[in-house]
Design a protein around this motif. Structure first.
Motif, PDB file in Angstrom:
ATOM      1  N   UNK A  88       3.522  11.410  -8.737  1.00 54.03           N
ATOM      2  CA  UNK A  88       2.672  11.512  -9.917  1.00 54.03           C
ATOM      3  C   UNK A  88       2.442  10.137 -10.529  1.00 54.03           C
ATOM      4  N   UNK A  89       3.507   9.367 -10.673  1.00 58.69           N
ATOM      5  CA  UNK A  89       3.386   8.005 -11.192  1.00 58.69           C
ATOM      6  C   UNK A  89       2.599   7.139 -10.222  1.00 58.69           C
ATOM      7  N   UNK A  90       2.843   7.317  -8.936  1.00 54.83           N
ATOM      8  CA  UNK A  90       2.115   6.548  -7.925  1.00 54.83           C
ATOM      9  C   UNK A  90       0.605   6.743  -8.063  1.00 54.83           C
ATOM     10  N   UNK A  91       0.171   7.971  -8.258  1.00 56.32           N
ATOM     11  CA  UNK A  91      -1.264   8.256  -8.376  1.00 56.32           C
ATOM     12  C   UNK A  91      -1.867   7.635  -9.634  1.00 56.32           C
ATOM     13  N   UNK A  92      -1.135   7.703 -10.749  1.00 57.34           N
ATOM     14  CA  UNK A  92      -1.620   7.107 -11.991  1.00 57.34           C
ATOM     15  C   UNK A  92      -1.675   5.580 -11.878  1.00 57.34           C
ATOM     16  N   UNK A  93      -0.699   5.016 -11.200  1.00 53.64           N
ATOM     17  CA  UNK A  93      -0.679   3.566 -11.002  1.00 53.64           C
ATOM     18  C   UNK A  93      -1.851   3.123 -10.133  1.00 53.64           C
ATOM     19  N   UNK A 112      12.928   4.478 -12.683  1.00 52.23           N
ATOM     20  CA  UNK A 112      12.199   5.277 -13.659  1.00 52.23           C
ATOM     21  C   UNK A 112      10.716   5.341 -13.390  1.00 52.23           C
ATOM     22  N   UNK A 113      10.262   4.580 -12.390  1.00 58.51           N
ATOM     23  CA  UNK A 113       8.855   4.616 -11.967  1.00 58.51           C
ATOM     24  C   UNK A 113       8.831   5.175 -10.546  1.00 58.51           C
ATOM     25  N   UNK A 114       8.476   4.349  -9.570  1.00 57.97           N
ATOM     26  CA  UNK A 114       8.489   4.778  -8.175  1.00 57.97           C
ATOM     27  C   UNK A 114       8.466   3.558  -7.279  1.00 57.97           C
ATOM     28  N   UNK A 115       9.414   3.507  -6.337  1.00 55.98           N
ATOM     29  CA  UNK A 115       9.453   2.385  -5.408  1.00 55.98           C
ATOM     30  C   UNK A 115       8.185   2.303  -4.571  1.00 55.98           C
ATOM     31  N   UNK A 116       7.472   3.412  -4.451  1.00 57.81           N
ATOM     32  CA  UNK A 116       6.253   3.453  -3.643  1.00 57.81           C
ATOM     33  C   UNK A 116       5.119   2.621  -4.235  1.00 57.81           C
ATOM     34  N   UNK A 117       5.268   2.153  -5.471  1.00 52.17           N
ATOM     35  CA  UNK A 117       4.221   1.332  -6.074  1.00 52.17           C
ATOM     36  C   UNK A 117       4.005   0.042  -5.283  1.00 52.17           C
ATOM     37  N   UNK A 118       5.042  -0.424  -4.608  1.00 56.35           N
ATOM     38  CA  UNK A 118       4.899  -1.623  -3.776  1.00 56.35           C
ATOM     39  C   UNK A 118       3.917  -1.356  -2.637  1.00 56.35           C
ATOM     40  N   UNK A 119       3.989  -0.167  -2.063  1.00 55.72           N
ATOM     41  CA  UNK A 119       3.059   0.184  -0.980  1.00 55.72           C
ATOM     42  C   UNK A 119       1.637   0.344  -1.497  1.00 55.72           C
ATOM     43  N   UNK A 120       1.503   0.837  -2.727  1.00 52.77           N
ATOM     44  CA  UNK A 120       0.177   0.962  -3.330  1.00 52.77           C
ATOM     45  C   UNK A 120      -0.488  -0.405  -3.417  1.00 52.77           C
ATOM     46  N   UNK A 121       0.269  -1.398  -3.832  1.00 54.44           N
ATOM     47  CA  UNK A 121      -0.273  -2.752  -3.963  1.00 54.44           C
ATOM     48  C   UNK A 121      -0.733  -3.293  -2.608  1.00 54.44           C
ATOM     49  N   UNK A 122       0.013  -2.963  -1.548  1.00 58.50           N
ATOM     50  CA  UNK A 122      -0.396  -3.401  -0.214  1.00 58.50           C
ATOM     51  C   UNK A 122      -1.735  -2.781   0.189  1.00 58.50           C
ATOM     52  N   UNK A 123      -1.977  -1.551  -0.270  1.00 57.87           N
ATOM     53  CA  UNK A 123      -3.264  -0.899   0.018  1.00 57.87           C
ATOM     54  C   UNK A 123      -4.435  -1.728  -0.525  1.00 57.87           C
ATOM     55  N   UNK A 124      -4.222  -2.334  -1.690  1.00 56.95           N
ATOM     56  CA  UNK A 124      -5.277  -3.123  -2.342  1.00 56.95           C
ATOM     57  C   UNK A 124      -5.298  -4.579  -1.866  1.00 56.95           C
ATOM     58  N   UNK A 125      -4.313  -4.942  -1.054  1.00 59.02           N
ATOM     59  CA  UNK A 125      -4.209  -6.318  -0.552  1.00 59.02           C
ATOM     60  C   UNK A 125      -4.116  -7.321  -1.699  1.00 59.02           C
ATOM     61  N   UNK A 126      -3.329  -6.960  -2.718  1.00 60.49           N
ATOM     62  CA  UNK A 126      -3.100  -7.834  -3.869  1.00 60.49           C
ATOM     63  C   UNK A 126      -1.754  -8.533  -3.699  1.00 60.49           C
ATOM     64  N   UNK A 127      -1.671  -9.840  -3.890  1.00 64.77           N
ATOM     65  CA  UNK A 127      -0.384 -10.533  -3.802  1.00 64.77           C
ATOM     66  C   UNK A 127       0.619  -9.954  -4.796  1.00 64.77           C
ATOM     67  N   UNK A 128       1.876  -9.870  -4.363  1.00 63.19           N
ATOM     68  CA  UNK A 128       2.895  -9.263  -5.230  1.00 63.19           C
ATOM     69  C   UNK A 128       4.161 -10.104  -5.270  1.00 63.19           C
TER      70      UNK A 128
END
Length: 218
Positions: A88-93, A112-128
């Motif tokens: 749910x947090x992943x989708x909102x992020x 308290x968030x989601x470790x999967x947010x790192x993978x979301x950023x890779x989808x957008x090809x944004x430096x992290x």
């Protein structure tokens, strides 16, 4: 440059070390850049909602979660994977990142968030960038301390499972209001947590979190 900070809490509502560090770093960066901060809070709302507003030269994105659904939170904490994955947090992020399109994303903490947010950023090809403020990526109990606060030498699935179960059984207190003794609550919770969380879940977390460390740029 447009910078997005991701953290598990932010002043004035949360004031622990990582939150304060993120606040002062964001304030300093905001002197030269456009800084956004994404963080969760527990509020009197019926369903999760993302609220954005400006404060102190920062653009804050507050993810408000219902604080009154104790049964739902109790059931969620029975499953180990819910401690580091939240779709749910992943989708909102993902929606937030789509809207603001930051140039770089700095992960301060994802508990308290989601470790999967790192993978979301890779989808957008944004430096992290990821700052490791503690041992959460290798220790489900965060600080490499056992449930009895003795020092742990490192993760191992069976050991981590028992440690996490014992700590959880001490912190989940929803049954106390009904007059059930604390020792009975602890034994019941440990039995239930063991039934739902075999050792393979802890090995899966260890492997997954290691893989995420290789996906951030710095």
């Amino acid at each position: 440059m447009k910078i997005l900070q991701v953290v598990h809490g932010f002043p004035p509502k949360q004031r622990a070390g990582t939150e304060i560090y993120t606040y002062y770093l964001s304030k300093e960066l905001a002197k030269r850049h456009e800084v956004h901060v994404f963080y969760p809070t527990l509020e009197n709302v019926k369903e999760p909602i993302l609220v954005s507003f400006n404060r102190e030269d920062l653009v804050l994105h507050e993810l408000k979660f219902p604080n009154n659904n104790k049964i739902r939170r109790f059931l969620s904490r029975l499953f180990f994977e819910n401690t580091y994955i939240n779709k749910e947090i992943e989708n909102l992020f993902r929606i937030l990142v789509t809207n603001i399109r930051p140039d770089v994303i700095h992960f301060e903490h994802l508990i308290g968030l989601s470790a999967t947010l790192i993978e979301v950023v890779k989808e957008f090809n944004i430096p992290s960038v990821l700052t490791l403020h503690d041992y959460w990526f290798m220790c489900p109990n965060i600080q490499l301390l056992r449930h009895d606060y003795t020092v742990c030498n490192g993760p191992e699935p069976n050991k981590c499972r028992e440690c996490w179960i014992k700590k959880q059984s001490e912190t989940i207190s929803i049954l106390r209001r009904y007059g059930v003794s604390q020792s009975l609550i602890r034994r019941f919770l440990q039995f239930t947590l063991r039934a739902f969380n075999p050792p393979k879940k802890f090995k899966k977390r260890e492997n997954y979190m290691k893989s995420l460390l290789l996906k951030v740029d710095k």
